[in-house]
Design a protein around this motif. Structure first.
Motif, mmCIF file in Angstrom:
data_model
loop_
_atom_site.group_PDB
_atom_site.id
_atom_site.type_symbol
_atom_site.label_atom_id
_atom_site.label_comp_id
_atom_site.label_asym_id
_atom_site.label_seq_id
_atom_site.Cartn_x
_atom_site.Cartn_y
_atom_site.Cartn_z
ATOM 1 N N ILE A 23 22.084 -5.027 4.320
ATOM 2 C CA ILE A 23 21.160 -6.132 4.596
ATOM 3 C C ILE A 23 19.720 -5.640 4.507
ATOM 4 N N VAL A 24 19.482 -4.438 5.018
ATOM 5 C CA VAL A 24 18.133 -3.859 4.970
ATOM 6 C C VAL A 24 17.727 -3.650 3.510
ATOM 7 N N GLU A 25 18.628 -3.055 2.719
ATOM 8 C CA GLU A 25 18.334 -2.807 1.299
ATOM 9 C C GLU A 25 18.060 -4.106 0.558
ATOM 10 N N LEU A 26 18.908 -5.109 0.799
ATOM 11 C CA LEU A 26 18.757 -6.393 0.103
ATOM 12 C C LEU A 26 17.435 -7.067 0.469
ATOM 13 N N ARG A 67 4.856 12.183 -1.179
ATOM 14 C CA ARG A 67 4.824 12.595 -2.581
ATOM 15 C C ARG A 67 6.231 12.862 -3.120
ATOM 16 N N ARG A 68 7.078 13.513 -2.308
ATOM 17 C CA ARG A 68 8.438 13.869 -2.744
ATOM 18 C C ARG A 68 9.397 12.686 -2.694
ATOM 19 N N GLY A 69 9.143 11.746 -1.803
ATOM 20 C CA GLY A 69 10.038 10.608 -1.664
ATOM 21 C C GLY A 69 11.321 10.925 -0.913
ATOM 22 N N ASP A 109 0.839 -1.192 0.000
ATOM 23 C CA ASP A 109 0.000 0.000 0.000
ATOM 24 C C ASP A 109 0.882 1.254 0.000
ATOM 25 N N GLU A 110 1.043 1.849 -1.179
ATOM 26 C CA GLU A 110 1.863 3.064 -1.280
ATOM 27 C C GLU A 110 1.013 4.333 -1.346
ATOM 28 N N VAL A 115 9.399 -5.176 -2.129
ATOM 29 C CA VAL A 115 8.882 -3.888 -1.670
ATOM 30 C C VAL A 115 9.100 -2.880 -2.789
ATOM 31 N N PRO A 116 8.083 -2.099 -3.163
ATOM 32 C CA PRO A 116 8.202 -1.164 -4.290
ATOM 33 C C PRO A 116 9.357 -0.172 -4.124
ATOM 34 N N GLY A 117 9.881 0.267 -5.278
ATOM 35 C CA GLY A 117 11.057 1.126 -5.291
ATOM 36 C C GLY A 117 10.899 2.415 -4.525
#
Length: 277
Positions: free
Chosen positions: A230-233, A117-119, A66-67, A240-242
């Motif tokens: 590790i978190v990123e991987l 919205r800005r990310g 849910d983004e 998980v969406p970009g």
């Protein structure tokens, strides 16, 4: 006693078994800064992790992440469930303000929607003021203290919403076995159930006059040594969406901490490893 334990197991056991920490840190500014730098540094932070065949390959999700921008009701719900006694961050605004003046919650809600919205985060949200809390009676040296970091409350609201979305996504797609993995999954009984199982095992051993062995495994500084790669991987492997991954990467890439001890404040320290507490 049973109702007090059920309502707040951590507080109940702390009062029952824990000894109150006390004392004053006796260390100079140079010693404290060296200690913090060693604790928060990771020389291999930018090194990409090698492929590891034993890692789980999760299937594509059935329930999408849910983004959608946070709703006002989500912010209100987070504020209601937050501890009123939580210490405020650098801006001095505690949760109690939003709890007692609900109309003011529109302020953090609007901020969170802009960030979504800005990310990217508000620049001052990357900074935290830290302090040392004594773990033992008459604590004096650094190893007798634990650190706690105070962030701006609005930032914590934003992260709480993201964490809730992440939990719904992970549990909804059965990426985690809630029968086995309990810790950190809201709505899934953890320590209470485990305590009940241990109590039953001990009772059965007494009745049968049998032997029993219980092993408690303690991982020293477990949260503080988690590599950010590790978190990123993990986020990538679990689909998980970009946009959400970028938001969390920006968060970990820009964290700054400083600590105040008696009459001095340390320089800002980059937080290069671990999950902040």
């Amino acid at each position: 006693a049973r109702s007090r334990f059920t309502s707040d197991p951590f507080q109940f056991t702390s009062r029952l078994l824990g000894s109150k920490g006390s004392g004053e840190l006796k260390a100079g500014k140079g010693e404290v800064e060296k200690y913090l730098k060693e604790m928060h540094s990771d020389p291999n932070r930018e090194v990409r992790l090698e492929q590891f065949e034993q890692l789980i390959e999760p299937e594509e999700p059935n329930q999408p992440f849910d983004e959608a921008p946070p709703k006002y009701k989500e912010v209100v719900d987070i504020v209601k469930k937050a501890r009123a006694a939580s210490a405020p961050g650098p801006n001095g605004v505690p949760y109690k303000v939003y709890k007692n003046c609900q109309r003011l919650t529109r302020h953090p809600w609007k901020l969170v929607r802009v960030i979504w919205r800005r990310g990217r985060w508000v620049d001052r949200w990357y900074k935290a003021e830290g302090c040392f809390i004594p773990k033992e009676h008459n604590s004096e040296v650094l190893k007798q203290f634990r650190t706690i970091s105070l962030f701006i409350g609005e930032r914590k609201i934003c992260l709480a919403i993201l964490a809730r979305k992440m939990t719904n996504y992970i549990v909804g797609n059965q990426y985690i076995d809630i029968v086995v993995h309990k810790g950190g999954v809201p709505g899934v009984s953890g320590c209470i159930e485990h305590t009940g199982v241990l109590t039953q095992i001990i009772r059965e051993a007494k009745e049968s006059k049998g032997e029993i062995a219980i092993i408690w495994l303690y991982l020293a500084n477990a949260y503080g040594t988690v590599p950010h790669k590790i978190v990123e991987l993990t986020l990538e492997r679990y689909h998980v969406p970009g946009k959400s991954r970028v938001l969390l990467k920006n968060y970990f890439d820009n964290l700054l901490l400083r600590f105040t001890v008696k009459d001095f404040t340390t320089a800002w320290q980059r937080f290069k490893v671990g999950i902040i507490t």
